[in-house]
Design a protein around this motif. Structure first.
Motif, PDB file in Angstrom:
ATOM      1  N   TYR A  48       0.831  -1.197   0.000  1.00  0.00           N
ATOM      2  CA  TYR A  48       0.000   0.000   0.000  1.00  0.00           C
ATOM      3  C   TYR A  48       0.866   1.247   0.000  1.00  0.00           C
ATOM      4  O   TYR A  48       1.907   1.302   0.670  1.00  0.00           O
ATOM      5  CB  TYR A  48      -0.934   0.007   1.209  1.00  0.00           C
ATOM      6  N   TYR A 143      -4.653   2.645  -0.344  1.00  0.00           N
ATOM      7  CA  TYR A 143      -5.308   1.849   0.698  1.00  0.00           C
ATOM      8  C   TYR A 143      -6.784   1.713   0.346  1.00  0.00           C
ATOM      9  O   TYR A 143      -7.419   2.679  -0.079  1.00  0.00           O
ATOM     10  CB  TYR A 143      -5.154   2.527   2.059  1.00  0.00           C
ATOM     11  N   TRP A 145      -9.502   1.319   2.075  1.00  0.00           N
ATOM     12  CA  TRP A 145     -10.467   1.990   2.943  1.00  0.00           C
ATOM     13  C   TRP A 145     -10.137   3.478   3.021  1.00  0.00           C
ATOM     14  O   TRP A 145      -8.999   3.857   3.307  1.00  0.00           O
ATOM     15  CB  TRP A 145     -10.441   1.413   4.351  1.00  0.00           C
ATOM     16  N   SER A 398      -9.060 -13.681   4.350  1.00  0.00           N
ATOM     17  CA  SER A 398      -8.907 -12.413   5.063  1.00  0.00           C
ATOM     18  C   SER A 398      -8.610 -11.301   4.070  1.00  0.00           C
ATOM     19  O   SER A 398      -7.782 -11.452   3.179  1.00  0.00           O
ATOM     20  CB  SER A 398      -7.778 -12.512   6.082  1.00  0.00           C
ATOM     21  N   LYS A 399      -9.289 -10.182   4.238  1.00  0.00           N
ATOM     22  CA  LYS A 399      -9.046  -8.996   3.439  1.00  0.00           C
ATOM     23  C   LYS A 399      -8.434  -7.918   4.324  1.00  0.00           C
ATOM     24  O   LYS A 399      -8.172  -8.128   5.515  1.00  0.00           O
ATOM     25  CB  LYS A 399     -10.354  -8.512   2.801  1.00  0.00           C
ATOM     26  N   THR A 400      -8.205  -6.753   3.757  1.00  0.00           N
ATOM     27  CA  THR A 400      -7.577  -5.669   4.508  1.00  0.00           C
ATOM     28  C   THR A 400      -8.577  -5.035   5.466  1.00  0.00           C
ATOM     29  O   THR A 400      -9.665  -4.629   5.060  1.00  0.00           O
ATOM     30  CB  THR A 400      -7.027  -4.612   3.550  1.00  0.00           C
ATOM     31  N   ASN A 401      -8.203  -4.972   6.722  1.00  0.00           N
ATOM     32  CA  ASN A 401      -9.091  -4.426   7.736  1.00  0.00           C
ATOM     33  C   ASN A 401      -9.384  -2.951   7.508  1.00  0.00           C
ATOM     34  O   ASN A 401      -8.578  -2.220   6.922  1.00  0.00           O
ATOM     35  CB  ASN A 401      -8.490  -4.617   9.127  1.00  0.00           C
ATOM     36  N   SER A 402     -10.529  -2.517   8.012  1.00  0.00           N
ATOM     37  CA  SER A 402     -10.927  -1.125   7.875  1.00  0.00           C
ATOM     38  C   SER A 402     -10.071  -0.229   8.766  1.00  0.00           C
ATOM     39  O   SER A 402      -9.439  -0.684   9.719  1.00  0.00           O
ATOM     40  CB  SER A 402     -12.404  -0.949   8.236  1.00  0.00           C
ATOM     41  N   THR A 403     -10.070   1.044   8.447  1.00  0.00           N
ATOM     42  CA  THR A 403      -9.281   2.002   9.224  1.00  0.00           C
ATOM     43  C   THR A 403      -9.912   2.292  10.570  1.00  0.00           C
ATOM     44  O   THR A 403      -9.240   2.791  11.475  1.00  0.00           O
ATOM     45  CB  THR A 403      -9.132   3.312   8.436  1.00  0.00           C
ATOM     46  N   TYR A 429     -14.934   1.326   0.889  1.00  0.00           N
ATOM     47  CA  TYR A 429     -13.993   0.243   0.614  1.00  0.00           C
ATOM     48  C   TYR A 429     -14.032  -0.071  -0.873  1.00  0.00           C
ATOM     49  O   TYR A 429     -15.085  -0.348  -1.435  1.00  0.00           O
ATOM     50  CB  TYR A 429     -14.357  -1.014   1.420  1.00  0.00           C
ATOM     51  N   ASP A 434      -7.568  -3.645  -2.981  1.00  0.00           N
ATOM     52  CA  ASP A 434      -7.132  -4.574  -1.931  1.00  0.00           C
ATOM     53  C   ASP A 434      -6.086  -5.528  -2.488  1.00  0.00           C
ATOM     54  O   ASP A 434      -6.328  -6.205  -3.487  1.00  0.00           O
ATOM     55  CB  ASP A 434      -8.326  -5.366  -1.387  1.00  0.00           C
ATOM     56  N   ARG A 436      -4.856  -8.061  -0.782  1.00  0.00           N
ATOM     57  CA  ARG A 436      -4.915  -9.353  -0.088  1.00  0.00           C
ATOM     58  C   ARG A 436      -5.834 -10.304  -0.828  1.00  0.00           C
ATOM     59  O   ARG A 436      -6.780  -9.884  -1.497  1.00  0.00           O
ATOM     60  CB  ARG A 436      -5.391  -9.173   1.340  1.00  0.00           C
TER      61      ARG A 436
END
Length: 436
Positions: A48, A143, A145, A398-403, A429, A434, A436
């Motif tokens: 990112y 990123y 999010w 699993s994906k990228t977690n939110s901010t 989003y 993403d 991931r």
């Protein structure tokens, strides 16, 4: 056999590169054979974009019968237009006499625009014979999010639906009223992602929270919910909003079991297109019952019940199936990751691979046939988790977690992006970003 370690620093437009060479296989061969390189790897292949420098490690093997490799050339190509954005050639000291080995290194990108790039490397010997060129892809992504303008209404347990490029958010429980629990609201707010702005529309006739909102054939259907913060006020109310006229009308709640914290989605069945309402909670228990509303005939139908009774779940349609995900089973520790698939042709539910993170009040979206389960809550509180489900492979990832962690939020998909609104925030989003 001997080895060598050579440190080469090379500054160029894209980055400052630091290359570390690990070599082996000495020899005295003399001649006119060009060196050969192979097995180029770059790690990570995607990162990112940040304000901090981005470091990539690299490695490739070499073979040079002449044992006289002298320089290395590194190019970075922008794959969007094929242009070379950076180019540099530097001498390699300390490698002379080496026939074969592995070159290890790193390059550091700084201030680079998000995009897809290719790192191209070749070496040249002292006779000016060049090796083959190796390439490795590098992705620098924004990123996924990003924060958007927050819903001006401080609320949770609202309902939402995406329609005509906008996200409509209605009802909910006011969280800044100074009373606990806060009152239900009838506010209808409209978020326009194109301009990152909110506007208000004609309020819903019945203030309520924990309802569902579903878009169908140019109208929005607000179903069920409860009229205050207690569990004794569940309603069977059906109210229909026409965005074209900014007018609400009433639908039939006859034969609909009053419930709140249910989930709803549209699917085609033998009864026609139905808004299917599944699960939820009543005054005394969680529910497994499933009912379908035909917007054309204004009639309700009983459908096969959920195998797992639960409230605070989420549901979407993908590939002409319904997927009921997560929820709350009624006891303190009964946050579930249950996933059940509805087949409208047989009116049956089937268990599928459970969601890795059990939770309730999650935001669920279907984008390009894939499910995205975001946020929600468990015994640990609000979550920033994002997990993706592939219905064909029946697998989660699993994906990228939110901010920001969020729960009890409204959500909808506009132009292939998930928007989440509530609790003083609005997030976007973009799955295309993403890595991931």
């Amino acid at each position: 056999m001997r080895t060598c370690l050579v440190l080469l620093r090379h500054a160029f437009g894209l980055a400052l590169s630091t290359l570390l060479f690990a070599c082996g296989g000495g020899g005295d061969t003399v001649g006119g054979t060009a060196p050969v390189i192979s097995n180029l790897t770059v790690d990570p292949p995607a990162v990112y974009n940040t304000t901090d420098p981005l470091t990539f490690t690299s490695a490739f093997d070499f073979y040079d019968a002449d044992a006289n490799i002298a320089t290395m050339t590194l190019r970075v190509r922008d794959d969007s237009d094929g242009s070379v954005v950076d180019l540099g050639t530097d001498p390699i000291d300390g490698i002379q006499g080496m026939v074969s080995g592995t070159i290890l290194g790193e390059f550091i990108a700084s201030g680079v625009e998000p995009g897809n790039y290719t790192v191209l490397i070749n070496v040249t010997d002292s006779s000016n014979l060049a090796s083959n060129v190796l390439g490795a892809p590098v992705r620098i992504s924004a990123y996924p999010w990003t924060g958007q303008l927050a819903d001006p209404a401080a609320r949770e347990y609202a309902a939402s639906a995406a329609f005509d490029g906008k996200l409509y958010v209605v009802g909910g429980q006011i969280t800044n009223s100074g009373t606990t629990p806060g009152p239900a609201t009838n506010t209808l707010a409209v978020f326009n992602p194109a301009t990152n702005t909110w506007s208000t529309a004609n309020p819903m006739p019945t203030a309520r929270m924990g309802l569902t909102l579903t878009a169908y054939n140019g109208k929005l259907y607000a179903i069920g919910g409860r009229t205050d913060g207690s569990s004794v006020s569940a309603v069977s109310t059906v109210e229909i909003y026409n965005p074209a006229t900014n007018v609400w009308t009433s639908g039939s709640g006859l034969n609909f079991i009053p419930r709140f914290h249910a989930a709803a989605a549209v699917i085609n069945t033998s009864f026609g297109d139905l808004i299917v309402v599944a699960g939820g909670e009543s005054e005394t228990s969680v529910l497994g019952g499933v009912q379908g509303y035909n917007p054309v005939t204004d009639a309700w139908f009983n459908l096969a019940a959920l195998p797992t009774a639960r409230g605070q779940l989420a549901m979407v349609q993908a590939n002409n199936r319904l997927y009921a995900v997560g929820g709350y089973g009624g006891l303190l520790t009964q946050w579930v990751g249950t996933l059940e698939e509805y087949n409208p042709l047989s009116d049956t539910w089937s268990p599928r691979a459970p969601m890795p993170t059990p939770r309730a009040h999650l935001s669920l979206a279907s984008i390009n046939g894939q499910l995205l389960a975001a946020g929600g809550e468990s015994v640990a509180g609000a979550l920033d988790v994002l997990e993706g489900y592939d219905p064909v492979a029946n697998t989660w990832s699993s994906k990228t977690n939110s901010t920001s962690a969020f729960t009890r939020a409204a959500a909808g998909v506009v132009d292939g992006r998930l928007y989440v609104a509530g609790n003083g925030l609005t997030l976007r989003y973009d799955p295309a970003n993403d890595i991931r």
